[in-house]
Scaffold this motif. Sequence first.
Motif, PDB file in Angstrom:
ATOM      1  N   TYR A   1     -63.730 -27.456 -76.813  1.00 17.02           N
ATOM      2  CA  TYR A   1     -63.163 -26.185 -77.265  1.00 17.02           C
ATOM      3  C   TYR A   1     -61.694 -26.393 -77.575  1.00 17.02           C
TER       4      TYR A   1
ATOM      5  N   ASN B   1     -61.437 -14.456 -64.778  1.00 18.22           N
ATOM      6  CA  ASN B   1     -61.715 -14.380 -66.219  1.00 18.22           C
ATOM      7  C   ASN B   1     -60.549 -14.833 -67.089  1.00 18.22           C
TER       8      ASN B   1
ATOM      9  N   HIS C   1     -61.142 -16.799 -76.418  1.00 19.81           N
ATOM     10  CA  HIS C   1     -61.842 -15.521 -76.545  1.00 19.81           C
ATOM     11  C   HIS C   1     -62.628 -15.261 -75.261  1.00 19.81           C
ATOM     12  N   ARG C   2     -62.814 -13.993 -74.935  1.00 21.66           N
ATOM     13  CA  ARG C   2     -63.529 -13.590 -73.723  1.00 21.66           C
ATOM     14  C   ARG C   2     -64.931 -14.199 -73.683  1.00 21.66           C
ATOM     15  N   GLU C   3     -65.636 -14.213 -74.815  1.00 16.10           N
ATOM     16  CA  GLU C   3     -66.994 -14.761 -74.863  1.00 16.10           C
ATOM     17  C   GLU C   3     -66.987 -16.255 -74.524  1.00 16.10           C
ATOM     18  N   GLU C   4     -65.975 -16.957 -75.036  1.00 13.49           N
ATOM     19  CA  GLU C   4     -65.879 -18.397 -74.747  1.00 13.49           C
ATOM     20  C   GLU C   4     -65.633 -18.633 -73.262  1.00 13.49           C
TER      21      GLU C   4
ATOM     22  N   ASP D   1     -66.423 -16.672 -70.742  1.00 12.59           N
ATOM     23  CA  ASP D   1     -67.641 -16.347 -69.994  1.00 12.59           C
ATOM     24  C   ASP D   1     -68.686 -17.445 -70.135  1.00 12.59           C
ATOM     25  N   LYS D   2     -68.858 -17.958 -71.335  1.00 16.94           N
ATOM     26  CA  LYS D   2     -69.829 -19.033 -71.585  1.00 16.94           C
ATOM     27  C   LYS D   2     -69.455 -20.297 -70.804  1.00 16.94           C
TER      28      LYS D   2
ATOM     29  N   GLU E   1     -67.538 -20.490 -68.106  1.00 14.05           N
ATOM     30  CA  GLU E   1     -67.661 -20.236 -66.667  1.00 14.05           C
ATOM     31  C   GLU E   1     -69.115 -20.326 -66.204  1.00 14.05           C
ATOM     32  N   ARG E   2     -70.033 -19.785 -66.999  1.00  9.82           N
ATOM     33  CA  ARG E   2     -71.462 -19.887 -66.656  1.00  9.82           C
ATOM     34  C   ARG E   2     -71.916 -21.334 -66.590  1.00  9.82           C
TER      35      ARG E   2
END
Length: 159
Positions: free
Chosen positions: A26, A57, A88-91, A93-94, A96-97
Amino acid sequence: MAKEQGRKMVAQNKKARHDYAIEDTYEAGMVLQGTEVKSLRLGRASLVDGFVDIDRNEAWLHGVHIPEYSQGTWTNHAARRKRKLLLHREEIDKIERRVNEKGLTLVPLALYFVDGRAKVEIALAKGKKHWDKRATIAERTANREKEQALGRHLKGMRD
Protein backbone atom coordinates in the motif's frame (compact mmCIF):
# COMPACT_ATOMS: atom_id res chain seq x y z
CA MET A 1 10.00 27.75 -7.74
CA ALA A 2 8.93 24.91 -10.05
CA LYS A 3 6.93 22.06 -8.57
CA GLU A 4 8.70 18.71 -8.39
CA GLN A 5 7.56 16.09 -10.87
CA GLY A 6 7.92 12.32 -10.75
CA ARG A 7 9.19 10.02 -8.05
CA LYS A 8 12.31 10.69 -5.96
CA MET A 9 13.48 7.78 -3.79
CA VAL A 10 14.69 8.70 -0.28
CA ALA A 11 15.18 5.34 1.46
CA GLN A 12 14.52 1.64 0.91
CA ASN A 13 14.26 -1.24 3.35
CA LYS A 14 16.06 -4.05 1.49
CA LYS A 15 16.28 -6.15 4.64
CA ALA A 16 12.48 -6.36 4.82
CA ARG A 17 12.31 -8.12 1.45
CA HIS A 18 14.88 -10.62 2.75
CA ASP A 19 13.26 -11.22 6.14
CA TYR A 20 9.59 -11.21 5.09
CA ALA A 21 7.39 -12.74 2.41
CA ILE A 22 5.53 -9.74 0.99
CA GLU A 23 1.82 -10.38 0.40
CA ASP A 24 0.37 -6.96 -0.43
CA THR A 25 1.64 -3.37 -0.64
CA TYR A 26 0.00 0.00 0.00
CA GLU A 27 1.08 3.60 -0.57
CA ALA A 28 0.40 5.99 2.30
CA GLY A 29 0.99 9.66 2.90
CA MET A 30 2.69 10.83 6.09
CA VAL A 31 2.01 13.66 8.53
CA LEU A 32 5.40 15.38 8.88
CA GLN A 33 6.83 18.49 10.48
CA GLY A 34 8.72 21.05 8.38
CA THR A 35 12.21 20.03 9.47
CA GLU A 36 11.40 16.38 8.74
CA VAL A 37 10.55 17.25 5.15
CA LYS A 38 13.76 19.23 4.76
CA SER A 39 15.80 16.35 6.16
CA LEU A 40 14.06 13.91 3.79
CA ARG A 41 14.73 16.16 0.81
CA LEU A 42 18.44 15.81 1.66
CA GLY A 43 17.96 12.04 1.28
CA ARG A 44 18.45 11.18 4.94
CA ALA A 45 16.29 8.44 6.46
CA SER A 46 16.48 4.84 7.67
CA LEU A 47 13.63 2.33 7.57
CA VAL A 48 15.54 -0.63 9.06
CA ASP A 49 13.80 -0.81 12.46
CA GLY A 50 10.46 0.52 11.23
CA PHE A 51 7.04 -1.04 11.62
CA VAL A 52 3.43 0.07 11.29
CA ASP A 53 0.85 -0.23 14.06
CA ILE A 54 -2.90 0.32 13.80
CA ASP A 55 -4.26 1.99 16.93
CA ARG A 56 -7.87 3.24 17.26
CA ASN A 57 -8.48 3.03 13.51
CA GLU A 58 -5.36 5.08 12.69
CA ALA A 59 -2.12 3.81 11.16
CA TRP A 60 1.13 4.88 12.86
CA LEU A 61 4.69 4.48 11.62
CA HIS A 62 7.12 3.62 14.43
CA GLY A 63 10.90 3.27 14.55
CA VAL A 64 11.74 5.11 11.33
CA HIS A 65 14.79 7.30 11.80
CA ILE A 66 14.67 10.71 10.15
CA PRO A 67 17.68 12.61 11.53
CA GLU A 68 17.35 16.16 12.79
CA TYR A 69 17.73 18.89 10.18
CA SER A 70 21.22 20.32 10.52
CA GLN A 71 20.10 23.92 10.08
CA GLY A 72 17.00 23.56 12.26
CA THR A 73 16.63 25.51 15.48
CA TRP A 74 14.48 24.82 18.52
CA THR A 75 11.73 23.76 16.09
CA ASN A 76 13.62 20.57 15.16
CA HIS A 77 11.82 17.24 15.40
CA ALA A 78 12.59 14.09 17.39
CA ALA A 79 14.44 11.61 15.17
CA ARG A 80 12.41 8.47 16.03
CA ARG A 81 8.98 9.83 16.85
CA LYS A 82 5.86 8.00 15.70
CA ARG A 83 4.29 9.43 12.57
CA LYS A 84 0.68 9.20 11.46
CA LEU A 85 0.03 7.56 8.09
CA LEU A 86 -2.69 8.83 5.77
CA LEU A 87 -4.81 6.00 4.39
CA HIS A 88 -8.47 5.68 3.46
CA ARG A 89 -10.73 4.25 6.18
CA GLU A 90 -11.55 1.19 4.03
CA GLU A 91 -7.85 0.44 3.55
CA ILE A 92 -7.15 0.71 7.28
CA ASP A 93 -10.07 -1.61 8.11
CA LYS A 94 -8.99 -4.14 5.47
CA ILE A 95 -5.37 -4.10 6.70
CA GLU A 96 -6.43 -4.43 10.34
CA ARG A 97 -8.63 -7.45 9.55
CA ARG A 98 -5.82 -9.21 7.69
CA VAL A 99 -3.28 -8.49 10.44
CA ASN A 100 -5.61 -9.88 13.12
CA GLU A 101 -6.77 -12.92 11.12
CA LYS A 102 -3.63 -14.21 9.50
CA GLY A 103 -0.93 -13.01 11.88
CA LEU A 104 0.68 -10.74 9.32
CA THR A 105 2.78 -7.70 10.12
CA LEU A 106 3.11 -4.29 8.50
CA VAL A 107 6.59 -3.15 7.46
CA PRO A 108 7.72 -0.06 5.54
CA LEU A 109 9.47 -0.88 2.25
CA ALA A 110 10.31 2.52 0.78
CA LEU A 111 10.16 6.22 1.55
CA TYR A 112 9.93 8.59 -1.41
CA PHE A 113 8.47 11.80 -2.82
CA VAL A 114 5.75 11.74 -5.49
CA ASP A 115 5.19 15.15 -7.08
CA GLY A 116 6.61 16.84 -3.98
CA ARG A 117 4.60 14.86 -1.40
CA ALA A 118 6.25 12.42 1.00
CA LYS A 119 4.92 8.87 0.68
CA VAL A 120 5.77 5.57 2.32
CA GLU A 121 5.20 2.15 0.78
CA ILE A 122 4.03 -0.30 3.43
CA ALA A 123 3.57 -4.03 3.01
CA LEU A 124 1.54 -6.77 4.63
CA ALA A 125 4.19 -9.38 5.25
CA LYS A 126 4.72 -12.75 6.87
CA GLY A 127 8.03 -13.53 8.54
CA LYS A 128 10.27 -16.03 6.78
CA LYS A 129 11.89 -18.92 8.58
CA HIS A 130 15.62 -19.55 8.20
CA TRP A 131 15.06 -22.30 5.64
CA ASP A 132 12.77 -20.00 3.63
CA LYS A 133 15.61 -17.49 3.32
CA ARG A 134 18.01 -20.22 2.17
CA ALA A 135 15.46 -21.43 -0.40
CA THR A 136 15.07 -17.88 -1.75
CA ILE A 137 18.83 -17.47 -2.09
CA ALA A 138 19.15 -20.88 -3.79
CA GLU A 139 16.36 -20.02 -6.23
CA ARG A 140 17.95 -16.68 -7.07
CA THR A 141 21.33 -18.36 -7.67
CA ALA A 142 19.75 -21.03 -9.89
CA ASN A 143 17.97 -18.39 -11.98
CA ARG A 144 21.19 -16.40 -12.36
CA GLU A 145 23.11 -19.49 -13.51
CA LYS A 146 20.31 -20.40 -15.93
CA GLU A 147 20.40 -16.89 -17.47
CA GLN A 148 24.20 -17.01 -17.77
CA ALA A 149 24.09 -20.44 -19.44
CA LEU A 150 21.43 -19.23 -21.88
CA GLY A 151 23.52 -16.14 -22.68
CA ARG A 152 26.62 -18.28 -23.31
CA HIS A 153 24.59 -20.61 -25.52
CA LEU A 154 23.19 -17.72 -27.59
CA LYS A 155 26.68 -16.29 -28.06
CA GLY A 156 27.94 -19.68 -29.25
CA MET A 157 30.28 -20.21 -26.32
CA ARG A 158 30.87 -23.56 -24.72
CA ASP A 159 29.87 -24.30 -21.12
